[in-house]
Scaffold this motif. Sequence first.
Motif, short mmCIF file in Angstrom:
data_model
loop_
_atom_site.label_atom_id
_atom_site.label_comp_id
_atom_site.label_asym_id
_atom_site.label_seq_id
_atom_site.Cartn_x
_atom_site.Cartn_y
_atom_site.Cartn_z
N ASN A 31 -4.20 10.31 -6.44
CA ASN A 31 -4.26 10.97 -5.14
C ASN A 31 -5.34 12.04 -5.07
O ASN A 31 -5.94 12.25 -4.01
N VAL A 32 -5.62 12.73 -6.19
CA VAL A 32 -6.73 13.68 -6.21
C VAL A 32 -8.04 12.93 -6.01
O VAL A 32 -8.92 13.37 -5.25
N LEU B 71 0.53 13.79 -2.85
CA LEU B 71 0.16 14.83 -3.81
C LEU B 71 1.19 15.97 -3.80
O LEU B 71 1.50 16.53 -4.86
N MET C 82 -5.96 9.75 4.32
CA MET C 82 -6.15 11.07 3.73
C MET C 82 -4.85 11.88 3.83
O MET C 82 -4.45 12.55 2.87
N ASN C 83 -4.20 11.83 4.97
CA ASN C 83 -2.93 12.54 5.13
C ASN C 83 -1.82 11.93 4.28
O ASN C 83 -0.95 12.65 3.78
N PHE D 23 -12.10 10.41 0.21
CA PHE D 23 -11.90 10.49 1.66
C PHE D 23 -12.55 11.73 2.26
O PHE D 23 -13.05 11.70 3.38
N ARG D 24 -12.56 12.82 1.50
CA ARG D 24 -13.16 14.05 2.02
C ARG D 24 -14.67 13.89 2.19
O ARG D 24 -15.27 14.39 3.14
N LEU E 245 -8.33 11.81 -2.34
CA LEU E 245 -8.71 12.91 -1.45
C LEU E 245 -10.19 13.26 -1.61
O LEU E 245 -10.86 13.59 -0.63
N TRP E 246 -10.69 13.18 -2.83
CA TRP E 246 -12.10 13.47 -3.07
C TRP E 246 -12.99 12.46 -2.35
O TRP E 246 -13.95 12.84 -1.67
N ALA F 72 -2.34 10.59 1.36
CA ALA F 72 -2.62 11.09 0.02
C ALA F 72 -2.14 12.54 -0.14
O ALA F 72 -1.65 12.93 -1.21
N VAL F 73 -2.27 13.35 0.91
CA VAL F 73 -1.78 14.74 0.86
C VAL F 73 -0.26 14.75 0.67
O VAL F 73 0.29 15.51 -0.14
#
Length: 337
Positions: free
Chosen positions: A42-43, A71, A64-65, A49-50, A46-47, A67-68
């Motif tokens: 998930n980290v 996490l 992305m949400n 997707f960001r 996010l990397w 994954a948040v």
Amino acid sequence: MDMLWFNMSNQSCNNPENLKTYQHHIYAVVYSVILAPGLLGNVLALWVFRIYIRETKKAVMFMMNLAVADLLQVLSLPLRIYYYLNDTWPFGLPLCMFCFYLKYVNMYASIYFLVCISVRRCELTIHPLRYNSSKQKGDWLVCGLGWLLVCLCCLPFPLLRTPVYGMDSNDSHCFAELPLRNISSPAAWSLLITAELLGFIIPLILVITCACKTAGSLKKVTEGAVPDRGEKRRALKMVLSCAVVFLVCFAPYHVTMPMDFLVKAKTLSNCSFIDFIQRIHPVTLCLASLNCSLDPLMYYFTTNEFWRRLSKTEIPENMMFTRRLSCITGGEDLDDD
């Protein structure tokens, strides 16, 4: 009004300590297994997707949400593992209730965003021309409202628990060992039916409907539909993956939840069936946590750009190419394959 008192186990049927030991072993093993892949996956998601947030057209905002949400659940696992291994909670009641709350927030936020991903991919496959870059703000609104709805609807889970110790007490029970408050039978059934309907049945219908419509789009050409069959197949793969994660992780829990409710309400008399439910329900609860590790795999195997951009040489080249194109086009959003 008739009141029901919920106990954590039916002590007339089995040994509470034996059951507790079994449940703690199950939780400790499963949470230890999913901790590392869930955290790293998930980290990493996010990397990626960001960096490529411009790809909101293909539901990246919702992924992305998701994954948040995963996490947040993963970050609470070390405390849970400590508790189940040591059978003690030295971190205080507020943190116990917060970790307990996060479990259900993750579950229902994951369900919500899996539905959003399925609907978006289905929509883009069947009616791609209806989407434009101005809908990015709409996606943020959908995500924000989703988080608000999930956080509010999950409040009953910790609020219905009765704290059995204070901050300075030697008693250190947490999570499943916290008893439920007194609650009337109609109120209890109302909460249960609402959770099943809004948290499982309606989302399941939406995900399956999206999968069927996306699969059907492969067989016919609709006006404004995606002409590339490869693109349609990738969309179908994504929607089917959402359905698989949904069915594997969340369906078993929502099947056993009503039966576990009946056990805690002490309305069942068959000790063999009660023992079966008390032993299978923790397994389904662990499956609900497994989505923290399965979701990153879904991103990798179903999102064409995700795995391609993980290569060290691909990311810088893509970023430079994107910047050059952005300058040429005046900074407009770009659509990737």
